[in-house]
Design a protein around this motif. Structure first.
Motif, PDB file in Angstrom:
ATOM      1  N   ALA A  40      22.706   5.965  -8.001  1.00  0.00           N
ATOM      2  CA  ALA A  40      23.391   7.779  -6.668  1.00  0.00           C
ATOM      3  C   ALA A  40      24.423   7.883  -6.963  1.00  0.00           C
ATOM      4  N   GLN A  41      26.004   6.677  -6.949  1.00  0.00           N
ATOM      5  CA  GLN A  41      26.791   7.203  -7.783  1.00  0.00           C
ATOM      6  C   GLN A  41      26.760   7.802  -9.632  1.00  0.00           C
ATOM      7  N   LEU A  42      26.914   6.997 -10.165  1.00  0.00           N
ATOM      8  CA  LEU A  42      26.215   7.083 -11.442  1.00  0.00           C
ATOM      9  C   LEU A  42      25.639   8.891 -12.026  1.00  0.00           C
ATOM     10  N   THR A  43      24.751   8.728 -10.705  1.00  0.00           N
ATOM     11  CA  THR A  43      24.065  10.095 -11.167  1.00  0.00           C
ATOM     12  C   THR A  43      24.957  10.725 -10.794  1.00  0.00           C
ATOM     13  N   GLN A  44      25.470  10.872  -9.566  1.00  0.00           N
ATOM     14  CA  GLN A  44      26.971  12.186  -8.813  1.00  0.00           C
ATOM     15  C   GLN A  44      28.199  12.387 -10.637  1.00  0.00           C
ATOM     16  N   ILE A  45      28.333  11.572 -10.359  1.00  0.00           N
ATOM     17  CA  ILE A  45      29.277  11.298 -11.453  1.00  0.00           C
ATOM     18  C   ILE A  45      29.206  12.104 -12.447  1.00  0.00           C
ATOM     19  N   ARG A  46      27.577  11.324 -13.336  1.00  0.00           N
ATOM     20  CA  ARG A  46      26.921  12.513 -14.786  1.00  0.00           C
ATOM     21  C   ARG A  46      27.009  14.359 -14.408  1.00  0.00           C
ATOM     22  N   GLY A  47      26.629  13.669 -13.174  1.00  0.00           N
ATOM     23  CA  GLY A  47      26.428  15.797 -12.760  1.00  0.00           C
ATOM     24  C   GLY A  47      27.654  16.440 -13.345  1.00  0.00           C
ATOM     25  N   ARG A  48      28.944  16.118 -12.554  1.00  0.00           N
ATOM     26  CA  ARG A  48      29.930  15.916 -12.678  1.00  0.00           C
ATOM     27  C   ARG A  48      30.664  16.665 -14.571  1.00  0.00           C
TER      28      ARG A  48
ATOM     29  N   LEU B 169      36.073  15.134 -10.572  1.00  0.00           N
ATOM     30  CA  LEU B 169      36.455  13.329 -11.139  1.00  0.00           C
ATOM     31  C   LEU B 169      37.164  13.581 -11.326  1.00  0.00           C
ATOM     32  N   GLU B 170      38.532  14.088 -11.154  1.00  0.00           N
ATOM     33  CA  GLU B 170      39.315  13.349 -10.459  1.00  0.00           C
ATOM     34  C   GLU B 170      39.834  13.317  -9.168  1.00  0.00           C
ATOM     35  N   ALA B 171      38.634  13.442  -8.122  1.00  0.00           N
ATOM     36  CA  ALA B 171      38.761  13.271  -7.193  1.00  0.00           C
ATOM     37  C   ALA B 171      38.012  11.326  -6.428  1.00  0.00           C
ATOM     38  N   VAL B 172      37.505  11.602  -7.896  1.00  0.00           N
ATOM     39  CA  VAL B 172      36.583  10.696  -7.524  1.00  0.00           C
ATOM     40  C   VAL B 172      37.182   9.253  -7.752  1.00  0.00           C
ATOM     41  N   TYR B 173      37.826   9.490  -8.694  1.00  0.00           N
ATOM     42  CA  TYR B 173      38.877   8.612  -9.778  1.00  0.00           C
ATOM     43  C   TYR B 173      40.153   7.873  -8.586  1.00  0.00           C
TER      44      TYR B 173
ATOM     45  N   ASN C  33      40.275   8.201  -5.352  1.00  0.00           N
ATOM     46  CA  ASN C  33      39.534   7.679  -4.209  1.00  0.00           C
ATOM     47  C   ASN C  33      39.447   6.546  -5.198  1.00  0.00           C
ATOM     48  N   ALA C  34      38.740   6.429  -5.937  1.00  0.00           N
ATOM     49  CA  ALA C  34      38.566   4.961  -6.396  1.00  0.00           C
ATOM     50  C   ALA C  34      40.396   4.298  -6.263  1.00  0.00           C
ATOM     51  N   GLN C  35      41.052   4.854  -7.189  1.00  0.00           N
ATOM     52  CA  GLN C  35      42.722   4.681  -7.211  1.00  0.00           C
ATOM     53  C   GLN C  35      43.406   3.726  -6.109  1.00  0.00           C
ATOM     54  N   ARG C  36      43.082   4.755  -5.188  1.00  0.00           N
ATOM     55  CA  ARG C  36      43.821   4.518  -3.238  1.00  0.00           C
ATOM     56  C   ARG C  36      43.562   3.417  -3.050  1.00  0.00           C
ATOM     57  N   ALA C  37      41.472   3.224  -3.370  1.00  0.00           N
ATOM     58  CA  ALA C  37      41.080   2.125  -2.824  1.00  0.00           C
ATOM     59  C   ALA C  37      41.542   0.824  -3.343  1.00  0.00           C
ATOM     60  N   ARG C  38      41.392   0.855  -4.130  1.00  0.00           N
ATOM     61  CA  ARG C  38      42.013  -0.410  -5.323  1.00  0.00           C
ATOM     62  C   ARG C  38      42.876  -1.024  -5.003  1.00  0.00           C
ATOM     63  N   CYS C  39      44.119   0.193  -4.827  1.00  0.00           N
ATOM     64  CA  CYS C  39      45.605  -0.184  -4.767  1.00  0.00           C
ATOM     65  C   CYS C  39      45.727  -0.819  -3.150  1.00  0.00           C
ATOM     66  N   ALA C  40      45.284  -0.463  -2.543  1.00  0.00           N
ATOM     67  CA  ALA C  40      44.760  -1.251  -1.066  1.00  0.00           C
ATOM     68  C   ALA C  40      44.515  -2.469  -1.141  1.00  0.00           C
ATOM     69  N   TRP C  41      43.669  -2.440  -1.543  1.00  0.00           N
ATOM     70  CA  TRP C  41      43.070  -3.852  -1.804  1.00  0.00           C
ATOM     71  C   TRP C  41      43.862  -5.210  -2.309  1.00  0.00           C
ATOM     72  N   ILE C  42      44.012  -4.236  -3.924  1.00  0.00           N
ATOM     73  CA  ILE C  42      44.899  -5.699  -3.347  1.00  0.00           C
ATOM     74  C   ILE C  42      46.145  -5.744  -3.509  1.00  0.00           C
ATOM     75  N   GLU C  43      47.073  -4.504  -3.113  1.00  0.00           N
ATOM     76  CA  GLU C  43      48.015  -5.512  -2.092  1.00  0.00           C
ATOM     77  C   GLU C  43      47.828  -5.910  -0.225  1.00  0.00           C
ATOM     78  N   ALA C  44      46.718  -5.776   0.090  1.00  0.00           N
ATOM     79  CA  ALA C  44      45.890  -6.914   1.161  1.00  0.00           C
ATOM     80  C   ALA C  44      46.510  -8.180   0.312  1.00  0.00           C
ATOM     81  N   ILE C  45      45.451  -8.243  -0.958  1.00  0.00           N
ATOM     82  CA  ILE C  45      44.715  -9.703  -1.220  1.00  0.00           C
ATOM     83  C   ILE C  45      46.228  -9.954  -1.997  1.00  0.00           C
ATOM     84  N   GLU C  46      47.312  -9.746  -2.574  1.00  0.00           N
ATOM     85  CA  GLU C  46      48.611 -10.125  -2.710  1.00  0.00           C
ATOM     86  C   GLU C  46      49.022 -11.191  -1.696  1.00  0.00           C
ATOM     87  N   ALA C  47      49.298 -10.071  -0.382  1.00  0.00           N
ATOM     88  CA  ALA C  47      49.721 -10.461   0.659  1.00  0.00           C
ATOM     89  C   ALA C  47      49.024 -11.938   1.172  1.00  0.00           C
ATOM     90  N   ALA C  48      47.649 -11.687   1.325  1.00  0.00           N
ATOM     91  CA  ALA C  48      47.096 -12.958   2.225  1.00  0.00           C
ATOM     92  C   ALA C  48      46.872 -14.349   1.036  1.00  0.00           C
TER      93      ALA C  48
END
Length: 302
Positions: free
Chosen positions: A252-260, A269-273, A275-290
Protein backbone atom coordinates in the motif's frame (compact mmCIF):
# COMPACT_ATOMS: atom_id res chain seq x y z
CA UNK A 1 28.28 -21.59 34.88
CA UNK A 2 27.74 -24.76 32.84
CA UNK A 3 29.44 -28.11 32.83
CA UNK A 4 28.47 -29.45 29.43
CA UNK A 5 26.78 -27.46 26.67
CA UNK A 6 25.49 -29.04 23.45
CA UNK A 7 25.12 -27.01 20.25
CA UNK A 8 22.81 -28.49 17.62
CA UNK A 9 23.91 -26.74 14.43
CA UNK A 10 27.39 -25.28 14.85
CA UNK A 11 27.22 -22.58 12.19
CA UNK A 12 27.19 -18.81 12.53
CA UNK A 13 24.65 -18.64 15.37
CA UNK A 14 25.54 -21.80 17.27
CA UNK A 15 29.26 -21.39 16.70
CA UNK A 16 29.25 -17.78 17.91
CA UNK A 17 27.32 -18.84 21.02
CA UNK A 18 29.96 -21.49 21.69
CA UNK A 19 32.78 -19.00 21.20
CA UNK A 20 31.05 -16.47 23.45
CA UNK A 21 30.74 -19.02 26.26
CA UNK A 22 34.35 -20.10 25.79
CA UNK A 23 35.56 -16.49 25.94
CA UNK A 24 33.66 -16.05 29.21
CA UNK A 25 35.00 -19.31 30.64
CA UNK A 26 31.39 -20.33 31.17
CA UNK A 27 31.38 -23.95 29.93
CA UNK A 28 33.77 -26.73 30.78
CA UNK A 29 32.89 -28.79 27.69
CA UNK A 30 31.02 -27.91 24.48
CA UNK A 31 29.77 -30.68 22.21
CA UNK A 32 28.50 -30.25 18.67
CA UNK A 33 25.70 -32.14 16.95
CA UNK A 34 24.31 -31.66 13.44
CA UNK A 35 23.42 -33.00 10.02
CA UNK A 36 26.78 -32.35 8.38
CA UNK A 37 29.82 -34.31 9.50
CA UNK A 38 31.96 -31.93 7.47
CA UNK A 39 30.58 -28.88 9.31
CA UNK A 40 31.12 -30.56 12.68
CA UNK A 41 34.67 -31.49 11.75
CA UNK A 42 35.34 -27.90 10.70
CA UNK A 43 33.82 -26.57 13.94
CA UNK A 44 36.11 -28.89 15.90
CA UNK A 45 39.11 -27.79 13.84
CA UNK A 46 38.30 -24.13 14.48
CA UNK A 47 37.93 -24.71 18.21
CA UNK A 48 34.25 -23.81 18.33
CA UNK A 49 33.50 -27.12 20.05
CA UNK A 50 35.47 -29.60 22.11
CA UNK A 51 33.75 -32.69 20.74
CA UNK A 52 31.87 -33.61 17.55
CA UNK A 53 29.11 -36.09 18.38
CA UNK A 54 27.50 -38.47 15.92
CA UNK A 55 24.41 -39.28 18.02
CA UNK A 56 22.08 -37.49 20.43
CA UNK A 57 22.65 -40.22 23.02
CA UNK A 58 26.33 -39.42 23.39
CA UNK A 59 25.88 -35.68 23.02
CA UNK A 60 23.23 -35.32 25.73
CA UNK A 61 24.91 -37.47 28.35
CA UNK A 62 25.49 -35.11 31.28
CA UNK A 63 24.43 -32.00 29.33
CA UNK A 64 23.35 -28.95 31.31
CA UNK A 65 22.23 -26.80 28.35
CA UNK A 66 21.28 -27.52 24.74
CA UNK A 67 21.02 -24.80 22.09
CA UNK A 68 19.16 -25.65 18.89
CA UNK A 69 20.59 -23.36 16.21
CA UNK A 70 18.95 -24.75 13.07
CA UNK A 71 16.23 -23.67 10.60
CA UNK A 72 12.93 -23.43 12.46
CA UNK A 73 11.25 -26.14 10.37
CA UNK A 74 13.73 -28.62 11.86
CA UNK A 75 12.68 -27.89 15.45
CA UNK A 76 10.21 -30.78 15.77
CA UNK A 77 12.44 -33.51 14.31
CA UNK A 78 15.45 -32.28 16.29
CA UNK A 79 13.51 -32.27 19.55
CA UNK A 80 12.10 -35.71 18.76
CA UNK A 81 15.65 -37.04 18.29
CA UNK A 82 16.81 -35.46 21.56
CA UNK A 83 13.87 -36.32 23.80
CA UNK A 84 14.69 -40.00 24.53
CA UNK A 85 18.13 -38.98 25.83
CA UNK A 86 17.17 -35.72 27.53
CA UNK A 87 18.12 -35.83 31.20
CA UNK A 88 15.79 -34.36 33.81
CA UNK A 89 18.08 -31.44 34.67
CA UNK A 90 18.95 -30.47 31.07
CA UNK A 91 17.60 -27.17 29.75
CA UNK A 92 16.87 -26.85 26.04
CA UNK A 93 16.65 -23.51 24.26
CA UNK A 94 16.70 -22.39 20.63
CA UNK A 95 17.76 -19.49 18.43
CA UNK A 96 14.88 -19.56 15.97
CA UNK A 97 13.69 -16.36 14.31
CA UNK A 98 10.03 -17.28 14.83
CA UNK A 99 8.55 -18.35 18.11
CA UNK A 100 4.87 -19.31 17.89
CA UNK A 101 5.58 -22.20 15.52
CA UNK A 102 8.63 -23.28 17.52
CA UNK A 103 6.60 -23.34 20.74
CA UNK A 104 3.83 -25.32 19.05
CA UNK A 105 6.37 -27.83 17.74
CA UNK A 106 8.00 -28.13 21.15
CA UNK A 107 4.67 -28.70 22.87
CA UNK A 108 3.70 -31.38 20.37
CA UNK A 109 6.98 -33.25 20.77
CA UNK A 110 7.87 -32.73 24.41
CA UNK A 111 4.43 -33.02 26.00
CA UNK A 112 4.67 -32.93 29.78
CA UNK A 113 8.39 -32.15 29.57
CA UNK A 114 7.76 -28.82 27.82
CA UNK A 115 8.98 -27.02 30.94
CA UNK A 116 12.54 -27.95 29.99
CA UNK A 117 12.29 -25.87 26.80
CA UNK A 118 12.94 -22.11 27.10
CA UNK A 119 12.42 -20.42 23.69
CA UNK A 120 14.83 -17.70 22.60
CA UNK A 121 16.03 -15.63 19.66
CA UNK A 122 19.34 -13.74 19.49
CA UNK A 123 18.97 -10.56 17.42
CA UNK A 124 22.31 -10.68 15.68
CA UNK A 125 23.72 -12.18 12.53
CA UNK A 126 25.81 -11.82 9.42
CA UNK A 127 25.16 -12.68 5.80
CA UNK A 128 27.80 -15.43 6.02
CA UNK A 129 26.94 -18.94 7.12
CA UNK A 130 28.69 -21.99 8.48
CA UNK A 131 31.34 -22.57 11.16
CA UNK A 132 33.85 -20.23 9.51
CA UNK A 133 31.43 -17.31 9.95
CA UNK A 134 31.28 -17.69 13.75
CA UNK A 135 32.82 -14.92 15.88
CA UNK A 136 33.08 -14.63 19.66
CA UNK A 137 31.69 -11.08 19.82
CA UNK A 138 28.63 -11.56 17.61
CA UNK A 139 26.16 -11.01 20.48
CA UNK A 140 28.04 -8.30 22.35
CA UNK A 141 25.68 -5.38 22.94
CA UNK A 142 22.92 -7.06 20.91
CA UNK A 143 19.46 -8.04 22.11
CA UNK A 144 18.39 -11.61 22.78
CA UNK A 145 14.64 -12.10 23.15
CA UNK A 146 13.34 -14.86 25.40
CA UNK A 147 9.71 -15.93 25.18
CA UNK A 148 9.31 -18.01 28.35
CA UNK A 149 6.48 -20.48 28.78
CA UNK A 150 4.19 -20.77 31.84
CA UNK A 151 5.71 -24.20 32.49
CA UNK A 152 9.29 -22.91 32.67
CA UNK A 153 10.97 -22.78 36.07
CA UNK A 154 12.35 -19.34 36.83
CA UNK A 155 15.74 -20.88 37.51
CA UNK A 156 15.81 -22.32 33.98
CA UNK A 157 14.82 -18.98 32.44
CA UNK A 158 17.55 -17.31 34.46
CA UNK A 159 20.09 -19.92 33.33
CA UNK A 160 19.31 -19.35 29.64
CA UNK A 161 19.35 -15.58 30.12
CA UNK A 162 22.64 -15.93 31.97
CA UNK A 163 24.22 -17.86 29.10
CA UNK A 164 23.32 -15.14 26.61
CA UNK A 165 24.47 -12.41 29.00
CA UNK A 166 27.84 -14.14 29.26
CA UNK A 167 28.05 -13.80 25.46
CA UNK A 168 27.44 -10.06 25.87
CA UNK A 169 23.74 -9.99 24.98
CA UNK A 170 21.04 -7.77 26.46
CA UNK A 171 17.95 -9.77 27.47
CA UNK A 172 14.40 -8.79 26.49
CA UNK A 173 11.20 -10.70 27.26
CA UNK A 174 8.22 -11.00 24.89
CA UNK A 175 5.40 -13.46 24.36
CA UNK A 176 5.76 -15.69 21.28
CA UNK A 177 2.96 -13.82 19.53
CA UNK A 178 4.41 -10.39 20.29
CA UNK A 179 7.79 -11.57 19.05
CA UNK A 180 6.47 -12.78 15.71
CA UNK A 181 4.50 -9.58 15.01
CA UNK A 182 7.49 -7.38 15.79
CA UNK A 183 9.98 -9.33 13.70
CA UNK A 184 7.63 -9.69 10.75
CA UNK A 185 7.93 -5.91 10.40
CA UNK A 186 11.58 -5.24 11.17
CA UNK A 187 13.35 -8.43 10.09
CA UNK A 188 11.30 -10.83 8.01
CA UNK A 189 9.87 -8.22 5.61
CA UNK A 190 13.29 -6.59 4.97
CA UNK A 191 14.78 -10.00 4.14
CA UNK A 192 11.89 -10.75 1.77
CA UNK A 193 12.42 -7.38 0.04
CA UNK A 194 16.17 -7.87 -0.31
CA UNK A 195 15.77 -11.35 -1.78
CA UNK A 196 13.04 -10.11 -4.14
CA UNK A 197 15.08 -7.16 -5.40
CA UNK A 198 18.21 -9.19 -6.15
CA UNK A 199 16.13 -11.93 -7.78
CA UNK A 200 14.37 -9.32 -9.93
CA UNK A 201 17.63 -7.73 -11.08
CA UNK A 202 19.23 -11.13 -11.72
CA UNK A 203 16.30 -12.13 -13.95
CA UNK A 204 16.64 -9.14 -16.28
CA UNK A 205 18.27 -9.78 -19.69
CA UNK A 206 20.92 -7.13 -18.98
CA UNK A 207 21.60 -8.31 -15.40
CA UNK A 208 25.38 -8.40 -15.93
CA UNK A 209 25.38 -4.73 -16.90
CA UNK A 210 23.19 -3.78 -13.92
CA UNK A 211 25.36 -5.63 -11.42
CA UNK A 212 28.45 -4.04 -12.96
CA UNK A 213 27.22 -0.60 -11.94
CA UNK A 214 25.55 -1.53 -8.65
CA UNK A 215 27.43 0.31 -5.92
CA UNK A 216 27.34 0.79 -2.15
CA UNK A 217 23.64 1.67 -1.93
CA UNK A 218 22.60 -1.54 -3.67
CA UNK A 219 25.16 -3.53 -1.68
CA UNK A 220 23.98 -2.17 1.67
CA UNK A 221 20.29 -2.59 0.87
CA UNK A 222 20.71 -6.16 -0.35
CA UNK A 223 23.36 -7.41 2.11
CA UNK A 224 20.88 -9.70 3.86
CA UNK A 225 20.04 -11.42 0.56
CA UNK A 226 23.31 -13.28 1.14
CA UNK A 227 21.67 -15.11 4.06
CA UNK A 228 20.67 -18.77 4.04
CA UNK A 229 17.78 -19.41 1.59
CA UNK A 230 16.73 -22.52 3.54
CA UNK A 231 16.53 -20.65 6.82
CA UNK A 232 14.58 -17.74 5.36
CA UNK A 233 12.22 -20.04 3.47
CA UNK A 234 11.33 -21.63 6.80
CA UNK A 235 11.00 -18.30 8.60
CA UNK A 236 8.77 -16.85 5.86
CA UNK A 237 6.40 -19.81 5.96
CA UNK A 238 6.45 -20.12 9.75
CA UNK A 239 5.46 -16.46 10.22
CA UNK A 240 3.31 -16.30 7.10
CA UNK A 241 0.24 -14.55 8.56
CA UNK A 242 2.14 -11.72 10.24
CA UNK A 243 4.46 -11.37 7.25
CA UNK A 244 1.53 -11.15 4.82
CA UNK A 245 0.06 -8.33 6.91
CA UNK A 246 3.32 -6.39 6.79
CA UNK A 247 3.76 -7.10 3.09
CA UNK A 248 0.25 -5.80 2.34
CA UNK A 249 0.97 -2.60 4.28
CA UNK A 250 4.24 -2.14 2.40
CA UNK A 251 2.52 -2.71 -0.94
CA UNK A 252 0.00 0.00 0.00
CA UNK A 253 2.89 2.37 0.77
CA UNK A 254 4.52 1.57 -2.58
CA UNK A 255 1.22 2.20 -4.35
CA UNK A 256 0.98 5.65 -2.72
CA UNK A 257 4.55 6.48 -3.69
CA UNK A 258 3.89 5.30 -7.24
CA UNK A 259 0.89 7.60 -7.36
CA UNK A 260 3.04 10.54 -6.33
CA UNK A 261 5.56 9.68 -9.03
CA UNK A 262 2.83 9.49 -11.67
CA UNK A 263 1.46 12.85 -10.54
CA UNK A 264 4.89 14.45 -10.38
CA UNK A 265 4.19 15.24 -6.72
CA UNK A 266 7.67 16.27 -5.58
CA UNK A 267 6.46 17.71 -2.28
CA UNK A 268 4.67 14.47 -1.42
CA UNK A 269 7.72 12.37 -2.21
CA UNK A 270 9.97 14.64 -0.18
CA UNK A 271 7.59 14.44 2.80
CA UNK A 272 7.81 10.63 2.77
CA UNK A 273 11.59 10.69 2.40
CA UNK A 274 12.02 13.32 5.13
CA UNK A 275 9.86 11.41 7.59
CA UNK A 276 11.80 8.24 6.86
CA UNK A 277 15.11 10.06 7.30
CA UNK A 278 14.06 11.50 10.68
CA UNK A 279 12.83 8.13 11.91
CA UNK A 280 15.99 6.35 10.83
CA UNK A 281 18.31 8.95 12.38
CA UNK A 282 16.43 8.71 15.69
CA UNK A 283 16.59 4.92 15.58
CA UNK A 284 20.33 4.88 14.83
CA UNK A 285 21.02 7.28 17.70
CA UNK A 286 19.01 5.09 20.07
CA UNK A 287 20.78 1.93 18.90
CA UNK A 288 24.22 3.49 19.22
CA UNK A 289 23.42 4.67 22.74
CA UNK A 290 22.10 1.25 23.77
CA UNK A 291 25.08 -0.61 22.32
CA UNK A 292 27.75 1.79 23.65
CA UNK A 293 30.18 -0.23 25.80
CA UNK A 294 30.03 0.60 29.49
CA UNK A 295 33.21 1.62 31.35
CA UNK A 296 34.79 -1.26 33.22
CA UNK A 297 34.04 0.31 36.63
CA UNK A 298 30.33 0.57 35.77
CA UNK A 299 30.18 -3.01 34.50
CA UNK A 300 31.72 -4.31 37.72
CA UNK A 301 29.40 -2.23 39.87
CA UNK A 302 32.21 -0.19 41.42
Amino acid sequence: MFGKVVIVGVGLIGGSFALGLKAAGAASHIAGLGRSKEALARALELGLIDEACDSPEGALRGADLVLIAAPVAQTAPILASLLPWLEAHTIVTDAGSTKSDVVAAARAVMGERIGQFVPGHPIAGRESNGPDAAIAGLYRGKKTVLTPLPENAQADIDAVAGAWKLCGAIIHILTPGEHDKVFAAVSHLPHLLAFALVDDVAAKPHADLLFQYAASGFRDFTRIAGSSPEMWRDISLANRDALLGELDAYLAQLTQIRGRLVAGDGAGLEAVYANAQRARCAWIEAIEAAEKPQPADQESGK
